[in-house]
Design a protein around this motif. Structure first.
Motif, mmCIF file in Angstrom:
data_model
loop_
_atom_site.group_PDB
_atom_site.id
_atom_site.type_symbol
_atom_site.label_atom_id
_atom_site.label_comp_id
_atom_site.label_asym_id
_atom_site.label_seq_id
_atom_site.Cartn_x
_atom_site.Cartn_y
_atom_site.Cartn_z
ATOM 1 N N MET A 116 0.832 -1.204 0.000
ATOM 2 C CA MET A 116 0.000 0.000 0.000
ATOM 3 C C MET A 116 0.869 1.257 0.000
ATOM 4 N N TYR A 117 1.857 1.294 0.898
ATOM 5 C CA TYR A 117 2.741 2.460 0.968
ATOM 6 C C TYR A 117 3.585 2.593 -0.298
ATOM 7 N N LYS A 118 3.976 1.462 -0.883
ATOM 8 C CA LYS A 118 4.766 1.503 -2.116
ATOM 9 C C LYS A 118 3.961 2.130 -3.256
ATOM 10 N N MET A 119 2.696 1.722 -3.403
ATOM 11 C CA MET A 119 1.854 2.286 -4.466
ATOM 12 C C MET A 119 1.582 3.767 -4.219
ATOM 13 N N LYS A 120 1.393 4.119 -2.944
ATOM 14 C CA LYS A 120 1.197 5.535 -2.608
ATOM 15 C C LYS A 120 2.438 6.340 -2.975
ATOM 16 N N ALA A 121 3.622 5.798 -2.638
ATOM 17 C CA ALA A 121 4.882 6.480 -2.939
ATOM 18 C C ALA A 121 5.052 6.686 -4.442
ATOM 19 N N THR A 122 4.744 5.647 -5.217
ATOM 20 C CA THR A 122 4.877 5.734 -6.675
ATOM 21 C C THR A 122 3.964 6.821 -7.248
ATOM 22 N N SER A 123 2.730 6.886 -6.754
ATOM 23 C CA SER A 123 1.776 7.874 -7.253
ATOM 24 C C SER A 123 2.163 9.285 -6.829
ATOM 25 N N LEU A 124 2.657 9.439 -5.608
ATOM 26 C CA LEU A 124 3.121 10.757 -5.156
ATOM 27 C C LEU A 124 4.281 11.230 -6.027
ATOM 28 N N GLY A 125 5.185 10.319 -6.344
ATOM 29 C CA GLY A 125 6.305 10.673 -7.219
ATOM 30 C C GLY A 125 5.850 11.070 -8.608
ATOM 31 N N ALA A 126 4.840 10.363 -9.115
ATOM 32 C CA ALA A 126 4.321 10.670 -10.463
ATOM 33 C C ALA A 126 3.711 12.066 -10.520
ATOM 34 N N LEU A 127 3.184 12.534 -9.390
ATOM 35 C CA LEU A 127 2.587 13.871 -9.343
ATOM 36 C C LEU A 127 3.588 14.945 -8.920
ATOM 37 N N GLY A 128 4.841 14.540 -8.676
ATOM 38 C CA GLY A 128 5.881 15.517 -8.360
ATOM 39 C C GLY A 128 6.126 15.773 -6.888
ATOM 40 N N PHE A 129 5.441 15.036 -5.989
ATOM 41 C CA PHE A 129 5.629 15.233 -4.547
ATOM 42 C C PHE A 129 6.732 14.283 -4.061
ATOM 43 N N LEU A 130 7.991 14.619 -4.394
ATOM 44 C CA LEU A 130 9.094 13.697 -4.175
ATOM 45 C C LEU A 130 9.410 13.487 -2.694
ATOM 46 N N GLU A 131 9.308 14.529 -1.888
ATOM 47 C CA GLU A 131 9.600 14.391 -0.461
ATOM 48 C C GLU A 131 8.597 13.448 0.210
ATOM 49 N N ASP A 132 7.312 13.655 -0.094
ATOM 50 C CA ASP A 132 6.274 12.774 0.451
ATOM 51 C C ASP A 132 6.422 11.359 -0.097
ATOM 52 N N SER A 133 6.840 11.261 -1.362
ATOM 53 C CA SER A 133 7.058 9.960 -1.977
ATOM 54 C C SER A 133 8.144 9.193 -1.220
ATOM 55 N N HIS A 134 9.220 9.878 -0.887
ATOM 56 C CA HIS A 134 10.329 9.230 -0.181
ATOM 57 C C HIS A 134 9.881 8.739 1.200
ATOM 58 N N LYS A 135 9.079 9.520 1.898
ATOM 59 C CA LYS A 135 8.570 9.116 3.212
ATOM 60 C C LYS A 135 7.710 7.856 3.099
ATOM 61 N N ALA A 136 6.894 7.810 2.072
ATOM 62 C CA ALA A 136 6.030 6.643 1.875
ATOM 63 C C ALA A 136 6.861 5.402 1.545
ATOM 64 N N TYR A 137 7.928 5.582 0.758
ATOM 65 C CA TYR A 137 8.813 4.453 0.462
ATOM 66 C C TYR A 137 9.461 3.915 1.739
ATOM 67 N N GLN A 138 9.874 4.815 2.616
ATOM 68 C CA GLN A 138 10.493 4.388 3.868
ATOM 69 C C GLN A 138 9.497 3.611 4.738
ATOM 70 N N ALA A 139 8.232 4.056 4.742
ATOM 71 C CA ALA A 139 7.191 3.332 5.484
ATOM 72 C C ALA A 139 6.992 1.937 4.898
ATOM 73 N N SER A 140 7.020 1.857 3.575
ATOM 74 C CA SER A 140 6.878 0.561 2.897
ATOM 75 C C SER A 140 8.020 -0.376 3.283
ATOM 76 N N LYS A 141 9.225 0.161 3.315
ATOM 77 C CA LYS A 141 10.403 -0.653 3.622
ATOM 78 C C LYS A 141 10.347 -1.201 5.051
#
Length: 535
Positions: free
Chosen positions: A111-136
């Motif tokens: 769930m967090y990985k898909m959220k991170a990918t979508s945030l990155g696609a919309l340009g929210f890179l900082e939030d994307s990175h946080k979501a990736y860390q939660a996924s990990k």
């Protein structure tokens, strides 16, 4: 705008639950979810399942069933397949409130990985990175070794996209993909909870991404290694039961690769195969790429009949995508009307009330979006025009003074000043417009090595080589468009060729990155500002 979308989304989901007189058991919802997953796994088609998933998600949440989380994750995956990043984020934000001890760690991680990918696609890179860390963090909680390898592989292959989007650590893209590939290869094929088909489906996908890395991201590019990974993936596709979605994406990569290598026959072959699968799956963004490849490849073969045919299909598709976005509220209201007619008479007042709210919020959302979008585009346009004017004045000043900057540098003042002088001449003679320019060929013509040239460009041009060339090319074409209205009548493909790009998609990406506008938006703004309106 995001507040409007969130409210609108929740209302639409709530609409499907209105007037529902009887509850549904958790076991029934689990069975429905399993059937949907089986159907998607066999066909890769998600468009026919999304409404059912939305209804199931609402029912599970209203009854406080634990299966709500699993249904929500599947709903996110469906939206992700349809390239709907905003809906993925909305559902994930809602799902975070439903994480509990019963939630499987692999689903939470995914769930967090898909959220991170979508945030990155919309340009929210900082939030994307946080979501990736939660996924990990949740990956370490997965007890089954093969399941952990599988979801770790998914994580790293998607994490590579974050590094590509951030443009800060290009080699991290390769390292993440290699790590993802290694995790996938660790999955056992004997008595494993992960089937061989799923394992090789994942390996194929990562190898296809490595193809793109060696073709587009690494500098200089490495077509030989790129093709090695591509051929491995194509071999897996021939010998294994691979999902239609991944196979379609592989053919998309193959079409891109062979067109870039000027092998138009193979580019056409794989684009056609991908298009056959896309017709079953229905992915407009992929269809757009296939049409682009077929248009360019046929025209390169001087087959104008087929080239024009796919160019027309591409134009119609792009128009339909824009129309679909513009009239999304109409689609929602149509769905509401169909649903309303099926419900009991006692629910009519509820539907009319919701219908009114959807219209008000939808219209308000569209108005707000276009108002702000036009404001942002106009601001970026004015900033770009000011930049063009300033650069013209600076160029005149330099020509009048007949001087060039001399700057001290660690590699030797004389060497640096010589390279800066040659770079100045290089820019004035517009040699950067050659489509085969590389740092190696440029260093050779300057009588130096790539290391010195790269260091000078990085230190004194504030860019690496690729970004430096992209900046010069985009500045050249924006200046031409600004100064001469004839250029505004050219097609994007022609503009790309004029400033040294063999691939119009690469040109579009570079233009947007350098200016904040698409080439089409810039041209339209120029026309609106400088050309008289017709009555």
């Amino acid at each position: 705008m995001r507040a409007y979308q969130s409210i609108l989304f929740l209302i639409i989901l709530h609409l499907f639950a209105l007037g529902k007189g009887q509850s549904i058991s958790e076991e029934q919802l689990k069975k429905e979810l399993h059937e949907i997953q089986h159907k998607i796994g066999g066909t890769s088609i998600v468009t026919t399942t999304i409404k059912q998933l939305e209804k199931s998600y609402i029912a599970a949440k209203e009854n406080k069933y634990n299966v709500a989380f699993s249904i929500g994750v599947e709903l996110m995956r469906t939206y992700s397949t349809l390239d709907n990043s905003e809906k993925v984020i909305e559902v994930s934000t809602d799902l975070e409130n439903h994480i509990n001890e019963e939630s499987s760690p692999q689903e939470v991680s995914n769930m967090y990985k898909m959220k991170a990918t979508s945030l990155g696609a919309l340009g929210f890179l900082e939030d994307s990175h946080k979501a990736y860390q939660a996924s990990k963090r949740y990956l370490g909680k997965i007890k089954d070794k093969d399941v952990r390898h599988y979801y770790s592989s998914l994580f790293y292959s998607n994490y590579a996209g974050y590094f590509d989007q951030s443009k800060k650590q290009p080699d991290s893209v390769r390292l993440a993909l290699i790590k993802g590939l290694a995790e996938a290869e660790k999955i056992s094929e004997k008595k494993s909870s992960i089937s061989p088909e799923k394992k090789y489906d994942l390996i194929l996908s990562i190898q296809a991404n490595l193809t793109l890395y060696y073709l587009w991201i690494i500098t200089p590019n490495d077509p030989k290694t790129a093709e090695m990974y591509l051929l491995k993936s194509l071999k897996i596709a021939e010998n294994m039961d691979i999902s239609s979605l991944n196979k379609m994406n592989l053919y998309r990569t193959a079409g891109d690769f062979y067109f870039d290598q000027k092998n138009n026959d193979k580019a056409i072959y794989y684009a056609q195969k991908g298009l056959e699968l896309e017709r079953k799956i229905s992915s407009p963004s992929s269809r757009e790429v296939f049409y682009e490849i077929l248009t360019e490849a046929y025209l390169a073969k001087n087959n104008t009949l087929e080239g024009k045919k796919y160019n027309q299909l591409l134009t119609v598709l792009r128009d339909s995508i824009r129309t679909a976005d513009k009239h999304s509220v109409n689609k929602v209201t149509t769905a509401i009307k169909k649903e309303k007619d099926k419900e009991k008479t006692s629910s009519v007042r509820n539907y009319l009330y919701v219908f009114f709210i959807v219209i008000v919020l939808g219209c308000g959302g569209i108005w707000y979006y276009w108002k702000n979008r036009n404001k942002v585009l106009q601001q970026r346009f004015q900033e770009l025009i000011s930049k063009i004017k300033q650069e013209s004045e600076n160029q005149k000043d330099e020509e009048e003074k007949g001087e060039e900057k001399t700057i001290k540098a660690p590699i030797g003042e004389g060497t640096v000043n010589q390279l800066l002088s040659k770079l100045s001449k290089f820019e004035k003679t517009e040699k950067y417009l050659k489509n085969d320019i590389t740092i190696a060929s440029m260093a050779s013509s300057f009588g130096t090595n790539t290391k010195y040239l790269s260091e000078v460009i990085k230190s004194h041009k504030d860019n690496n080589f690729n970004h430096y060339i992209n900046r010069l090319r985009v500045e050249y074409i924006t200046r031409k468009l600004y100064e001469d209205e004839v250029y505004r009548k050219y097609k994007i493909t022609s503009l790309a060729e004029l400033c040294g790009y063999a691939n119009p998609r690469v040109f579009q990406t570079a233009f947007k990155k350098e200016t904040g506008l698409t080439a089409s938006d810039f041209i339209n703004s120029l026309k609106n500002e400088t050309e008289p309106e017709t009555v």
